[in-house]
Design a protein around this motif. Sequence first.
Motif, PDB file in Angstrom:
ATOM      1  N   THR A  79      70.737  77.184  13.432  1.00  0.00           N
ATOM      2  CA  THR A  79      71.025  78.512  13.976  1.00  0.00           C
ATOM      3  C   THR A  79      71.364  79.507  12.869  1.00  0.00           C
ATOM      4  OG1 THR A  79      72.498  79.758  15.456  1.00  0.00           O
ATOM      5  CG2 THR A  79      73.387  77.737  14.592  1.00  0.00           C
ATOM      6  N   ASP A 103      71.239  82.830  19.708  1.00  0.00           N
ATOM      7  CA  ASP A 103      72.371  81.955  20.002  1.00  0.00           C
ATOM      8  C   ASP A 103      73.421  82.795  20.735  1.00  0.00           C
ATOM      9  OD1 ASP A 103      74.249  79.933  19.997  1.00  0.00           O
ATOM     10  OD2 ASP A 103      74.058  79.487  17.859  1.00  0.00           O
ATOM     11  N   VAL A 104      74.335  82.082  21.387  1.00  0.00           N
ATOM     12  CA  VAL A 104      75.362  82.748  22.176  1.00  0.00           C
ATOM     13  C   VAL A 104      76.263  83.641  21.299  1.00  0.00           C
ATOM     14  CG1 VAL A 104      77.111  80.909  22.016  1.00  0.00           C
ATOM     15  CG2 VAL A 104      76.799  82.106  24.166  1.00  0.00           C
ATOM     16  N   ASP A 153      74.794  75.439  26.942  1.00  0.00           N
ATOM     17  CA  ASP A 153      75.082  74.250  26.157  1.00  0.00           C
ATOM     18  C   ASP A 153      76.574  73.970  26.191  1.00  0.00           C
ATOM     19  OD1 ASP A 153      73.814  72.291  24.777  1.00  0.00           O
ATOM     20  OD2 ASP A 153      73.125  73.570  23.141  1.00  0.00           O
ATOM     21  N   TYR A 201      77.821  74.179   8.245  1.00  0.00           N
ATOM     22  CA  TYR A 201      77.011  75.102   9.051  1.00  0.00           C
ATOM     23  C   TYR A 201      77.717  75.303  10.385  1.00  0.00           C
ATOM     24  CZ  TYR A 201      75.154  71.658  12.350  1.00  0.00           C
ATOM     25  OH  TYR A 201      75.042  70.749  13.360  1.00  0.00           O
ATOM     26  N   GLU A 202      77.070  76.066  11.263  1.00  0.00           N
ATOM     27  CA  GLU A 202      77.701  76.440  12.529  1.00  0.00           C
ATOM     28  C   GLU A 202      78.141  75.234  13.376  1.00  0.00           C
ATOM     29  OE1 GLU A 202      78.587  79.364  13.383  1.00  0.00           O
ATOM     30  OE2 GLU A 202      79.205  78.900  15.426  1.00  0.00           O
ATOM     31  N   GLY A 203      77.359  74.151  13.315  1.00  0.00           N
ATOM     32  CA  GLY A 203      77.686  72.976  14.134  1.00  0.00           C
ATOM     33  C   GLY A 203      79.057  72.400  13.801  1.00  0.00           C
ATOM     34  N   CYS A 206      81.614  74.371  15.601  1.00  0.00           N
ATOM     35  CA  CYS A 206      81.610  74.040  17.040  1.00  0.00           C
ATOM     36  C   CYS A 206      82.441  72.784  17.303  1.00  0.00           C
ATOM     37  CB  CYS A 206      80.189  73.835  17.539  1.00  0.00           C
ATOM     38  SG  CYS A 206      79.200  75.335  17.490  1.00  0.00           S
ATOM     39  N   GLU A 259      72.903  68.255  14.102  1.00  0.00           N
ATOM     40  CA  GLU A 259      72.735  67.611  15.410  1.00  0.00           C
ATOM     41  C   GLU A 259      71.782  66.422  15.348  1.00  0.00           C
ATOM     42  OE1 GLU A 259      72.847  70.858  15.038  1.00  0.00           O
ATOM     43  OE2 GLU A 259      74.399  71.550  16.426  1.00  0.00           O
ATOM     44  N   TRP A 277      75.479  67.899  21.813  1.00  0.00           N
ATOM     45  CA  TRP A 277      75.282  68.822  22.931  1.00  0.00           C
ATOM     46  C   TRP A 277      74.610  68.117  24.105  1.00  0.00           C
ATOM     47  CZ3 TRP A 277      77.706  73.314  22.034  1.00  0.00           C
ATOM     48  CH2 TRP A 277      77.905  73.707  20.714  1.00  0.00           C
ATOM     49  N   GLY A 313      77.845  76.642  24.101  1.00  0.00           N
ATOM     50  CA  GLY A 313      76.715  77.107  23.310  1.00  0.00           C
ATOM     51  C   GLY A 313      75.709  77.733  24.243  1.00  0.00           C
ATOM     52  N   GLY A 314      74.510  77.947  23.739  1.00  0.00           N
ATOM     53  CA  GLY A 314      73.456  78.438  24.619  1.00  0.00           C
ATOM     54  C   GLY A 314      72.559  79.430  23.927  1.00  0.00           C
ATOM     55  N   TRP A 315      71.372  79.602  24.506  1.00  0.00           N
ATOM     56  CA  TRP A 315      70.333  80.437  23.908  1.00  0.00           C
ATOM     57  C   TRP A 315      69.734  81.381  24.925  1.00  0.00           C
ATOM     58  CZ3 TRP A 315      69.379  80.405  18.730  1.00  0.00           C
ATOM     59  CH2 TRP A 315      70.113  79.450  18.007  1.00  0.00           C
ATOM     60  N   ARG A 384      83.276  80.749  21.580  1.00  0.00           N
ATOM     61  CA  ARG A 384      83.526  81.274  20.234  1.00  0.00           C
ATOM     62  C   ARG A 384      83.762  82.778  20.350  1.00  0.00           C
ATOM     63  NH1 ARG A 384      78.238  78.523  18.002  1.00  0.00           N
ATOM     64  NH2 ARG A 384      77.909  78.222  20.232  1.00  0.00           N
TER      65      ARG A 384
HETATM   66  C1  GLC Z   1      73.509  74.403  19.671  1.00  0.00           C
HETATM   67  C2  GLC Z   1      74.242  75.404  20.540  1.00  0.00           C
HETATM   68  C3  GLC Z   1      74.522  76.669  19.767  1.00  0.00           C
HETATM   69  C4  GLC Z   1      75.281  76.334  18.495  1.00  0.00           C
HETATM   70  C5  GLC Z   1      74.486  75.354  17.654  1.00  0.00           C
HETATM   71  C6  GLC Z   1      75.280  74.907  16.434  1.00  0.00           C
HETATM   72  O1  GLC Z   1      72.210  74.858  19.431  1.00  0.00           O
HETATM   73  O2  GLC Z   1      73.503  75.704  21.690  1.00  0.00           O
HETATM   74  O3  GLC Z   1      75.264  77.573  20.568  1.00  0.00           O
HETATM   75  O4  GLC Z   1      75.600  77.480  17.757  1.00  0.00           O
HETATM   76  O5  GLC Z   1      74.150  74.212  18.420  1.00  0.00           O
HETATM   77  O6  GLC Z   1      74.545  74.073  15.616  1.00  0.00           O
END
Ligand code: GLC
Length: 431
Positions: A79, A103-104, A153, A201-203, A206, A259, A277, A313-315, A384
């Motif tokens: 992302t 992304d959300v 998500d 990273y973003e994950g 999360c 992921e 997720w 999460g979510g798209w 977030r």
């Molecule tokens: C997933 C979630 C997204 C998040 C991302 C982080 O794709 O849907 O919201 O930012 O993972 O890796």
Amino acid sequence: VALPLDLRRPRRVPVAWAAAWIVTLVVGPACERHEASVPAAVTLLVPASERPFWAPVTAAFEAAHPGTRVVLREGPNSTDLRENLYTAALLAEDDSLDLVYMDVTWTAKLAAAGWLVPLDERLPPEAASAFLPAAVEAGRVHGRLYRIPLRTDIGLLYYRRDLLEAAGLAPPRTAAELLEAARRLQAPPQLWGFVWQGSQYEGLVCFYLEVLRGHGGFWIDPRTLEVGLDRPEAAAALEFLLRCRREGVSPPGVTTYKEEESRRLFQDGRSVFLRNWAYVWGLSQREDSPVRGKVGVVPMVHGPGGESGATLGGWGLGISRFSRDPDLAAAFLLHAASLESQRALCRPTGFAPARLDAYRDPELLAANPFLAELARFQRHAVARPAIPRYALASDILQRRLSAALSGLEPPERALASAARETRRLLGGETR
Ligand code: GLC
């Protein structure tokens, strides 16, 4: 970030096109016929791994709208990298990307920069009520809608039900129970205790965020912009991640996992627990999956006396301000958000749809019965913070968490620095 050439610079008319113009002016009618046959096109950038699932969605659109074309471009899977790509393109007022697959967490920034077309007229309130309310809300900034959700998500804790049952263990509820069960059942390097997203990273944010909620803490209060990273709860949450590494429950490589790396290990039968997720359920139950029929799902573990957190999460899709054909882009957007497209996208991937009727759809439920259970995890949802400078706040946290996890910085100092830098960043933030 290495950008594809056509994203790196604003549009210029290439020599070949200029020549074509001259021919058009001179030769006239013959070329008009040619012009008329050029289909109207919109372009969408998707993660490379999602391309096969988007193809039927674009094909159905083209079949229903003769003379149009939807061009799919492939971007990186992470992302953060895709957000950088979009930002560079939009900053350059590049008109070659019509739709923004968001992304959300991106909406506030892209809308504040004026890069998105408001969608309130395209999706009036009656139509918006067909989607999960939280997913629609994530697309609103100062009351205006800029993003229509396609999928939602939620962060989950997957576990090997067969192994826990054989050992007479209940699924863990606390961090201590998870560590204990992992230590008892694991046999590294063939079978690890717990895998998660530890890469910078973003994950990682999360995952940390849900553990943080589980220890009673918070990152940024979206109402007051207060920062909670130098409080004891934040230290306790980081300590759980550090213990996973220190006690050999998580492999040394976990600090490089996103992921898919963590899912593959779990799905190959090489980890007792996995944080990931909603999409993992469907994939782990496929016929060729070594863990088919052996997987359970619970909310993320929490600290003593705490409550589980599950990062939301979510798209969704928005329309670029620089699109040359926002009407066609809007038509495609509404098509992508239809039940038929949700089926095409969610059935093979295990993605959780954003439409409410998709959760009652016999076809989707047959392919992924887990959809019926997702609602029970929603009550642990942690959003977030919806702030325009989200990417910068996340970057601060990613860097400091990663430094602590790789032993480059003592955890207290990493969190104190993260708190200080985040406060400085938010000093300029307006709500
Ligand atoms: C997933 C979630 C997204 C998040 C991302 C982080 O794709 O849907 O919201 O930012 O993972 O890796």
